[in-house]
Design a protein around this motif. Structure first.
Motif, short mmCIF file in Angstrom:
data_model
loop_
_atom_site.label_atom_id
_atom_site.label_comp_id
_atom_site.label_asym_id
_atom_site.label_seq_id
_atom_site.Cartn_x
_atom_site.Cartn_y
_atom_site.Cartn_z
N LEU A 154 0.82 -1.21 0.00
CA LEU A 154 0.00 0.00 0.00
C LEU A 154 0.86 1.26 0.00
CD1 LEU A 154 -2.77 -1.15 2.51
CD2 LEU A 154 -3.07 -0.69 0.06
N GLU A 155 2.01 1.20 0.65
CA GLU A 155 2.92 2.36 0.66
C GLU A 155 3.38 2.68 -0.77
OE1 GLU A 155 7.14 3.70 2.75
OE2 GLU A 155 6.59 1.60 2.62
N HIS A 156 3.82 1.68 -1.50
CA HIS A 156 4.28 1.90 -2.88
C HIS A 156 3.13 2.38 -3.77
CE1 HIS A 156 8.08 0.35 -1.75
NE2 HIS A 156 7.72 -0.91 -1.69
N TRP A 157 1.94 1.84 -3.55
CA TRP A 157 0.78 2.26 -4.34
C TRP A 157 0.44 3.73 -4.08
CZ3 TRP A 157 -4.13 3.32 -2.02
CH2 TRP A 157 -5.15 3.60 -2.93
N LEU A 158 0.49 4.17 -2.82
CA LEU A 158 0.22 5.58 -2.51
C LEU A 158 1.20 6.51 -3.23
CD1 LEU A 158 -0.58 5.41 1.31
CD2 LEU A 158 -2.13 6.23 -0.48
N ILE A 159 2.45 6.09 -3.31
CA ILE A 159 3.47 6.93 -3.93
C ILE A 159 3.39 6.85 -5.46
CG2 ILE A 159 5.97 7.25 -4.23
CD1 ILE A 159 6.22 6.19 -1.29
N ASP A 160 3.31 5.63 -5.98
CA ASP A 160 3.40 5.44 -7.44
C ASP A 160 2.10 5.74 -8.16
OD1 ASP A 160 5.99 4.61 -6.96
OD2 ASP A 160 5.47 2.49 -6.93
N SER A 161 0.95 5.40 -7.56
CA SER A 161 -0.33 5.55 -8.25
C SER A 161 -1.10 6.79 -7.81
CB SER A 161 -1.19 4.30 -8.04
OG SER A 161 -0.59 3.16 -8.60
N GLY A 163 0.29 9.34 -6.13
CA GLY A 163 1.15 10.52 -6.28
C GLY A 163 1.53 11.17 -4.97
N ALA A 164 1.40 10.45 -3.85
CA ALA A 164 1.80 11.02 -2.56
C ALA A 164 3.31 11.23 -2.52
CB ALA A 164 1.37 10.10 -1.42
N GLU A 165 3.75 12.31 -1.90
CA GLU A 165 5.19 12.57 -1.77
C GLU A 165 5.78 11.56 -0.79
OE1 GLU A 165 5.66 16.64 -0.60
OE2 GLU A 165 4.07 17.28 -1.98
N PRO A 166 6.89 10.92 -1.15
CA PRO A 166 7.47 9.86 -0.28
C PRO A 166 7.70 10.31 1.15
CG PRO A 166 8.55 9.88 -2.42
CD PRO A 166 7.65 11.07 -2.40
N GLU A 167 8.11 11.57 1.36
CA GLU A 167 8.38 12.02 2.71
C GLU A 167 7.10 12.22 3.53
OE1 GLU A 167 8.57 15.62 -0.07
OE2 GLU A 167 9.21 13.52 -0.05
N ARG A 168 5.95 12.13 2.87
CA ARG A 168 4.68 12.26 3.58
C ARG A 168 3.97 10.92 3.75
NH1 ARG A 168 1.46 17.81 2.20
NH2 ARG A 168 3.17 19.26 2.53
N VAL A 169 4.69 9.83 3.55
CA VAL A 169 4.11 8.50 3.68
C VAL A 169 4.92 7.70 4.68
CG1 VAL A 169 3.42 6.39 2.49
CG2 VAL A 169 3.38 8.56 1.26
N SER A 170 4.23 7.09 5.65
CA SER A 170 4.86 6.19 6.61
C SER A 170 4.19 4.83 6.54
CB SER A 170 4.72 6.72 8.04
OG SER A 170 5.37 7.96 8.19
N GLN A 171 4.99 3.78 6.58
CA GLN A 171 4.44 2.45 6.74
C GLN A 171 4.49 2.08 8.22
OE1 GLN A 171 6.50 -0.89 4.98
NE2 GLN A 171 5.19 -2.31 6.09
N ILE A 172 3.34 1.76 8.78
CA ILE A 172 3.25 1.33 10.19
C ILE A 172 2.56 -0.02 10.22
CG2 ILE A 172 2.43 1.87 12.50
CD1 ILE A 172 2.44 4.83 11.71
N CYS A 173 3.28 -1.03 10.62
CA CYS A 173 2.72 -2.40 10.64
C CYS A 173 1.66 -2.52 11.72
CB CYS A 173 3.83 -3.41 10.91
SG CYS A 173 5.12 -3.45 9.65
#
Length: 394
Positions: A154-161, A163-173
């Motif tokens: 889901l993290e990669h999808w938010l960024i790649d599809s 268009g979220a900026e990588p620095e604004r995305v956190s993966q939390i298990c």
């Protein structure tokens, strides 16, 4: 002069419905493990909530229902706006597709700090590529201060599809309570109707909402193929599926038509999940899509090997040949073969289950999950981080 005690900041969690489910249980666990001196919580449900989570109200958590009707109900936007204006939270945390529209209403209501979480997709958009939803996400994306994904997928999808900026995305298990969910000690307890359990039974189990995206008919089909085979080990097999939903009737009908009802138990919704997991020998999840499955984590904490479909976050939780087996979705033959391996080789299941519990304890504790969310909230609100928390990571 006495020092002024700072009022705990208010976080509003906007969800579709507060009912039995992985996302909902994760939210309750998060609230329980957040420091109450730093954050207060209110849950706003687009639809409603059940008594299953009434105990959280005893902890001072307000639960508000917007009573959204099925289909188009434009009035719920106004009810949401008025609710948010009255609450005036310091931060709003929305989740999944239904939360994106809530981000716009929150911005209009003057809530400046906004977080959005992605926990998984449903049947109407299995791969997150449906055009109208992608347009909605991209249009509203600038309103969101930070994204949280429960899996790397889901993290990669938010960024790649999206268009979220990588620095604004956190993966939390996701986290799991490894004290409540623990391996059984001694023989399994007798459960189900008379004749379901016996001393030599091998119980194939699953837990979840019985809806189309969970695809339980594939598991039932795999079970029926196994018990129809002549292999003597397969005569030990029993099937236990805990949960309710529209597919439960279809699964029961499949079992009845095959004359296998006496070898299966589908009790519907239950509150004794931890105890029922300890009666199982193998956990199977046949989903078509997953974020990061709480039920897989609970099964792993119980010391069970896992057979799961190779979709979404399942591939991050289940390590083939180490803690379980991954199979393609909608493949009853391959699922049956994986189940048969564990039935015929019991020492493999014990070995994989032990490794699964060790993995959960090391990587998926509830305190670790709470620290991840706390770091995101603190970062946005300008709090000094609590001891043991780290800044949100890519």
């Amino acid at each position: 002069m006495a020092a002024t005690v700072e009022q705990p900041r208010l976080v509003v969690h906007l969800v579709h419905q507060l009912d039995v489910g992985g996302l909902e249980n994760g939210l309750i666990n998060l609230i329980r493990h957040m420091p109450p001196e730093r954050y207060r919580h209110t849950i706003v449900c687009l639809k409603d909530y059940t008594e299953f989570h009434a105990h959280i109200k005893e902890r001072g958590v307000e639960i508000i229902s917007l009573n959204k009707r099925e289909g188009k109900d434009f009035g719920h936007y106004m009810r949401m706006y008025k609710t948010l204006r009255a609450l005036q939270p310091d931060l709003i945390h929305t989740r999944n597709l239904c939360g994106f529209e809530g981000q716009l209403v929150a911005a209009l209501a003057g809530i400046k700090l906004r977080v959005h979480g992605e926990h998984g997709r449903d049947m109407s958009d299995l791969y997150g590529k449906r055009l109208k939803y992608q347009v909605l996400r991209r249009v509203l994306r600038p309103l969101i201060g930070h994204f949280i994904a429960v899996s790397a997928d889901l993290e990669h999808w938010l960024i790649d599809s999206v268009g979220a900026e990588p620095e604004r995305v956190s993966q939390i298990c996701n986290g799991v309570d490894s004290v409540q969910f623990h391996p059984r000690l001694g023989p399994p307890a007798a459960v189900g109707p008379a004749g379901f359990m016996h001393d030599n039974a091998f119980v194939i189990g699953s837990v979840g909402r019985m809806v189309d995206v969970k695809n339980y008919p594939t598991l039932v089909e795999a079970f029926l193929r196994l018990i129809a085979s002549p292999h003597p080990a397969h005569q030990r097999l029993r099937l236990l599926i805990v949960g309710d939903g529209p597919e439960r009737a279809e699964c029961l009908d499949m079992l009845t038509r095959a004359g296998a009802s006496h070898r299966a138990w589908l009790p519907g919704e239950r509150t004794d999940i931890a105890q029922l997991l300890r009666t199982m020998d193998l956990f199977v999840l046949p989903s078509l899509a997953e974020g990061s499955s709480n039920t897989i984590l609970e099964a792993m904490a119980t010391g069970l090997p896992v057979v799961a479909t190779a979709v979404g976050g399942n591939t991050e939780l289940v390590h083939p040949g180490f803690t379980g087996i991954l199979v393609p979705p909608r493949s009853p033959d391959l699922m049956a073969a994986a189940i048969a391996d564990y039935c015929r080789i019991p020492e493999m299941g014990a070995r994989h289950g032990m490794r699964a519990r060790s993995q959960v304890i090391a990587r998926h504790s509830l305190p670790a999950m709470a620290r991840g969310y706390l770091a995101v909230y603190d970062s946005l609100l300008g709090h000094a981080p609590c001891a043991g928390t780290e800044p949100p990571r890519r």
